[in-house]
Write an enzyme that holds these catalytic residues in place. Sequence first.
Site, PDB file in Angstrom:
ATOM      1  N   ASP A   8      11.497  -2.395  -8.691  1.00 53.69           N
ATOM      2  CA  ASP A   8      12.272  -3.085  -7.668  1.00 53.69           C
ATOM      3  C   ASP A   8      11.342  -4.121  -7.034  1.00 53.69           C
ATOM      4  O   ASP A   8      10.115  -4.065  -7.219  1.00 53.69           O
ATOM      5  CB  ASP A   8      12.767  -2.061  -6.638  1.00 53.69           C
ATOM      6  CG  ASP A   8      13.465  -2.703  -5.461  1.00 53.69           C
ATOM      7  OD1 ASP A   8      14.414  -3.490  -5.685  1.00 53.69           O
ATOM      8  OD2 ASP A   8      13.059  -2.445  -4.315  1.00 53.69           O
ATOM      9  N   ASP A  10      11.897  -6.053  -3.384  1.00 53.37           N
ATOM     10  CA  ASP A  10      11.763  -5.971  -1.926  1.00 53.37           C
ATOM     11  C   ASP A  10      11.453  -4.540  -1.491  1.00 53.37           C
ATOM     12  O   ASP A  10      12.209  -3.603  -1.788  1.00 53.37           O
ATOM     13  CB  ASP A  10      13.056  -6.427  -1.246  1.00 53.37           C
ATOM     14  CG  ASP A  10      13.400  -7.859  -1.594  1.00 53.37           C
ATOM     15  OD1 ASP A  10      12.906  -8.763  -0.916  1.00 53.37           O
ATOM     16  OD2 ASP A  10      14.151  -8.072  -2.565  1.00 53.37           O
ATOM     17  N   ASP A 170      12.160   1.937  -3.870  1.00 53.28           N
ATOM     18  CA  ASP A 170      11.888   2.336  -2.484  1.00 53.28           C
ATOM     19  C   ASP A 170      13.140   2.767  -1.744  1.00 53.28           C
ATOM     20  O   ASP A 170      13.143   2.784  -0.511  1.00 53.28           O
ATOM     21  CB  ASP A 170      11.245   1.168  -1.722  1.00 53.28           C
ATOM     22  CG  ASP A 170      12.236   0.047  -1.428  1.00 53.28           C
ATOM     23  OD1 ASP A 170      12.318  -0.418  -0.283  1.00 53.28           O
ATOM     24  OD2 ASP A 170      12.971  -0.352  -2.355  1.00 53.28           O
TER      25      ASP A 170
END
Length: 223
Positions: A8, A10, A170
Site C-alpha cells: 500500500d 499512504d 496499514d
Amino acid sequence: MRKTVVFDLDGTLADTSGDLLAAANYCFRDMGLGDVLSPERDSGVALRGGKRMLTVGLERTDRYSLETVEAYYPVLLKAYGETICAHSWIYSGAMETIEALKSRGFGVGICTNKPEGLADQLLKELGVRDAFEALVGADTLPVRKPDPAPLVETVARLGGEMPHTVLVGDSDTDRNTAKAAGVPSILVTFGPSGEDMAALMPEALMSDYAELPEIVERLIGTA
C-alpha cells in the site's frame, strides 16, 4: 514463478497525511468553514482518503451531505495534486528494505486506493517511482481495494502468482484485500492507526522496515 511483495502507499510506504489534510482544509475554507481538520487529531482520517476527510469535516461542522462530498471531491484532488509533496515523506528504512528485497529476487509493486495519476506523481516527486515495477491505483480498474482485483492485477504485472505473494499495508482495507485474495498480510504499526492493527489479526505485524525481509521469507519463503 516469481515471488512478490506488494505495498500500500499512504500510511505504509509514506506519511502523506499532511498534504492530504491541507487539500481537505482548502475545500473547507472554500466553504467558509476554516481549517476543520488538524494533523494532531486527524492524521488517521487523512489516510482513509479524500471522501472520508470531507465526510468527517462536514459531520464535525454539521454540514454533511453526500452531494457536498461528491461536489468537493474533484476540488480536493486538484488542490492535492498542486501541492502533493510539501509535507510527505517515505518512512525510515522503507527504500533500503525494498532494494534488499529486490536484490533477493522478489518482485515489488504498489497497490493503492490513491488515483493512479496522483500516486505516480507523488512517487516521482519523492524520487522513488523507479523502484517499483508495477503501480495499480484506485482508478486503474473499475474496482478498488478491498476488492482483490487490483492486487491480482499488480501481481500479474510483476510476473508473479497469488500463492507466492504478500501484501504490506496499514488498514482494515488492506487486511480485507489480502484475505479476499487468499494471501498473507503484513500490517505496519508505526502509522497513525498502528495501535489498532493487532485487532485485525494479520499474518504478521511490522514495527520497523528492517523486520520485513525476515517476515516475508517466513510467510512465503525465499525468492
